[in-house]
Design a protein around this motif. Structure first.
Motif, PDB file in Angstrom:
ATOM      1  N   ASP A  96      -1.739   8.467   1.205  1.00  0.00           N
ATOM      2  CA  ASP A  96      -1.926   7.026   1.052  1.00  0.00           C
ATOM      3  C   ASP A  96      -1.613   6.555  -0.367  1.00  0.00           C
ATOM      4  OD1 ASP A  96      -2.508   6.501   3.729  1.00  0.00           O
ATOM      5  OD2 ASP A  96      -4.624   6.978   3.460  1.00  0.00           O
ATOM      6  N   GLU A  97      -1.791   5.227  -0.570  1.00  0.00           N
ATOM      7  CA  GLU A  97      -1.213   4.589  -1.751  1.00  0.00           C
ATOM      8  C   GLU A  97      -2.245   3.912  -2.638  1.00  0.00           C
ATOM      9  OE1 GLU A  97      -2.300   2.858   1.111  1.00  0.00           O
ATOM     10  OE2 GLU A  97      -0.232   3.160   1.734  1.00  0.00           O
ATOM     11  N   GLN A 116       1.473   5.913   4.379  1.00  0.00           N
ATOM     12  CA  GLN A 116       1.678   5.270   5.659  1.00  0.00           C
ATOM     13  C   GLN A 116       2.180   3.839   5.402  1.00  0.00           C
ATOM     14  OE1 GLN A 116      -1.561   6.598   8.542  1.00  0.00           O
ATOM     15  NE2 GLN A 116      -2.663   6.581   6.604  1.00  0.00           N
ATOM     16  N   GLN A 117       2.196   3.044   6.451  1.00  0.00           N
ATOM     17  CA  GLN A 117       2.574   1.640   6.296  1.00  0.00           C
ATOM     18  C   GLN A 117       1.514   0.767   6.951  1.00  0.00           C
ATOM     19  OE1 GLN A 117       6.860   0.572   6.509  1.00  0.00           O
ATOM     20  NE2 GLN A 117       7.149   2.588   7.415  1.00  0.00           N
ATOM     21  N   VAL A 120       2.348  -2.605   8.354  1.00  0.00           N
ATOM     22  CA  VAL A 120       2.977  -2.580   9.680  1.00  0.00           C
ATOM     23  C   VAL A 120       1.927  -2.376  10.766  1.00  0.00           C
ATOM     24  CG1 VAL A 120       4.684  -1.419  11.143  1.00  0.00           C
ATOM     25  CG2 VAL A 120       5.159  -1.767   8.711  1.00  0.00           C
ATOM     26  N   TYR A 150       6.321   7.426   8.000  1.00  0.00           N
ATOM     27  CA  TYR A 150       5.641   7.635   6.716  1.00  0.00           C
ATOM     28  C   TYR A 150       6.690   7.852   5.637  1.00  0.00           C
ATOM     29  CZ  TYR A 150       6.563  12.470   8.138  1.00  0.00           C
ATOM     30  OH  TYR A 150       7.177  13.620   8.574  1.00  0.00           O
ATOM     31  N   LYS A 151       6.248   7.803   4.375  1.00  0.00           N
ATOM     32  CA  LYS A 151       7.158   8.007   3.248  1.00  0.00           C
ATOM     33  C   LYS A 151       6.546   9.011   2.280  1.00  0.00           C
ATOM     34  CE  LYS A 151       8.642   3.123   3.346  1.00  0.00           C
ATOM     35  NZ  LYS A 151       8.734   1.877   2.539  1.00  0.00           N
ATOM     36  N   PHE A 161       8.224   1.853  -4.971  1.00  0.00           N
ATOM     37  CA  PHE A 161       7.178   1.685  -3.966  1.00  0.00           C
ATOM     38  C   PHE A 161       6.085   0.739  -4.463  1.00  0.00           C
ATOM     39  CE2 PHE A 161       3.212   3.207  -1.869  1.00  0.00           C
ATOM     40  CZ  PHE A 161       3.544   2.825  -0.575  1.00  0.00           C
ATOM     41  N   GLU A 164       7.113  -2.757  -3.977  1.00  0.00           N
ATOM     42  CA  GLU A 164       6.983  -3.152  -2.572  1.00  0.00           C
ATOM     43  C   GLU A 164       5.548  -3.570  -2.254  1.00  0.00           C
ATOM     44  OE1 GLU A 164       7.143  -0.942   1.788  1.00  0.00           O
ATOM     45  OE2 GLU A 164       8.362  -0.144   0.141  1.00  0.00           O
ATOM     46  N   GLY A 173       5.252  -9.666   2.284  1.00  0.00           N
ATOM     47  CA  GLY A 173       5.635  -8.431   2.952  1.00  0.00           C
ATOM     48  C   GLY A 173       6.712  -8.677   3.993  1.00  0.00           C
ATOM     49  N   TYR A 204      -3.794  -3.787   2.777  1.00  0.00           N
ATOM     50  CA  TYR A 204      -2.395  -3.973   3.169  1.00  0.00           C
ATOM     51  C   TYR A 204      -2.298  -4.268   4.672  1.00  0.00           C
ATOM     52  CZ  TYR A 204      -1.694  -1.867  -1.403  1.00  0.00           C
ATOM     53  OH  TYR A 204      -1.748  -1.601  -2.744  1.00  0.00           O
ATOM     54  N   THR A 291       0.748   6.368  12.199  1.00  0.00           N
ATOM     55  CA  THR A 291       1.491   7.511  11.697  1.00  0.00           C
ATOM     56  C   THR A 291       1.360   8.690  12.653  1.00  0.00           C
ATOM     57  OG1 THR A 291       0.952   6.772   9.464  1.00  0.00           O
ATOM     58  CG2 THR A 291       1.711   9.036   9.685  1.00  0.00           C
TER      59      THR A 291
END
Length: 390
Positions: A96-97, A116-117, A120, A150-151, A161, A164, A173, A204, A291
């Protein structure tokens, strides 16, 4: 089928040095150059998460890598590593971020993270639930699994990132592609989005919900359980079943023990219930959005290999092993470090350029078939049946 297969390879250990359920693991696990010491859980208590990290450092002098699988785990690990003056000596790999995690990557204190996103998650939950409530057709796989890519974030792409994420927080977004080219949104719908705890990760997702609300003419109540408990989730679900809510997107904190609750909600919402982030595959929920956590766990394992190529002791940290995403992520990390092949029924969800290829061995000459004789066409086996598709 996919989730059953995932569970067959999963490590369901709840604490370090305990048997690991269906995977049959017992810690410590010798995985080639790596020794996986265990999984430490914290029940979503951030203070306890930091204490777990401090204890692991103090009790394991040969510790080389610490893996945090929920958003708040990497920052707590970083704090403990800094407190022990072991930055650079112990590699930190996250999930995660969280802002602290990303700053740590930028500063070279955290090796990398798999993200993850959630934007989304929130957007698609509103889109799909709104269509379900209105009885509109959707293009959903037979598996009822809607995976969001995922990234992997390292120092070379962390800045891009972070930019973003700033756009998402500013309300700009980028919406993902719609499931259908057109929707009839003339009728307003009333739905809900339930998370599993309070965490910046979910902010998010909230933004995704807010963007989608306007686009799909939906009123969506978002609820983050303050203490991350099943009881808080239960109270919210029961309230929504009686206040005119028409659909629910839920991240179950303990899918096995919440199956009955979910099934009751499915009935109350006339089938309009989906899971996001963490699934409840044995319930009657319509679908899962999120995810592929096992494959994301494999990506975390790859980061461990990059960060500590010489091998060494590894400890894993997560909030609750009762939650399916924790089970699948940890299984992915462990299986990657053990160099286990990805089961074919799971590998099909990898990007095409990452899917394993099966190499056929070169046929050796036999007394019946000389070296100059051409082997039989591989596309047509000797029994005359069509070759199996890879």
């Amino acid at each position: 089928m996919l989730l059953v297969a995932t569970c067959l390879v999963s490590c369901r250990a709840k604490t370090e040095n305990t048997a690991a359920g269906s995977g049959g693991y017992e810690f410590p696990i010798e995985a080639g150059k790596y020794r996986i010491l265990g999984i430490r859980t914290d029940n979503t208590d951030h203070a306890r998460a930091k204490q777990n990290a401090e204890s692991a450092i103090a009790n394991n002098p040969n510790l080389k890598a610490m893996v945090g699988l929920w958003a708040y785990n990497p920052p707590m690990i970083l704090s403990a590593v800094e407190g022990a003056n072991k930055v650079g000596e112990i590699q930190i790999i996250g999930f995660d971020e969280d802002e602290v995690t990303l700053k740590g990557i930028e500063d070279g204190k955290v090796y990398g993270t798999v993200v993850q996103q959630p934007f989304v998650f929130g957007y698609k939950a509103v889109e799909l639930l709104s269509a379900m409530v209105r009885g509109q057709k959707l293009d959903i796989p037979d598996s009822n699994l809607v995976f969001v890519p995922y990234k992997t974030i390292r120092k070379d792409n962390v800045g891009e990132f972070q930019a973003e994420l700033k756009r998402i927080n500013a309300g700009s977004g980028t919406p993902p592609p719609h499931n259908q080219p057109e929707y009839d949104t003339s009728e307003k719908v009333k739905i809900a989005f339930l998370t599993n705890t309070v965490d910046p990760f979910w902010n998010y997702a909230h933004e995704g919900v807010h963007v989608a609300e306007k686009e799909f003419n939906a009123e969506c109540e978002v609820y983050d359980p303050p203490n991350g408990t099943q009881e808080e989730q239960k109270r919210f679900v029961e309230r929504k079943m009686g206040d005119g809510c028409q659909g629910l997107a839920m991240s179950p904190s303990s899918p096995e023990s919440q199956t009955d609750l979910i099934n009751k909600a499915v009935e109350a919402f006339h089938g309009n219930l989906l899971c996001h982030d963490s699934d409840a595959p044995h319930s009657k929920r319509k679908m899962y959005i999120g995810t592929h956590n096992y494959l994301a766990g494999r990506a975390v394992g790859k980061l461990v290999k990059e960060a500590v190529p010489e091998g060494g002791d590894v400890m894993i940290f997560v909030g609750l092993m009762e939650q399916l995403n924790a089970q699948e992520r940890s299984a992915g990390v462990i299986d990657e470090l053990m160099d286990k092949p990805i089961p074919p029924e799971i590998a099909q969800y990898l990007p095409k350029d990452q899917q394993p290829t099966e190499e056929k061995p070169t046929e050796e000459p036999t007394p019946e078939k000389g070296a100059d004789e051409k082997p039989m066409n591989e596309e047509q086996p000797a029994d005359g049946k069509a070759a199996e598709e890879k």
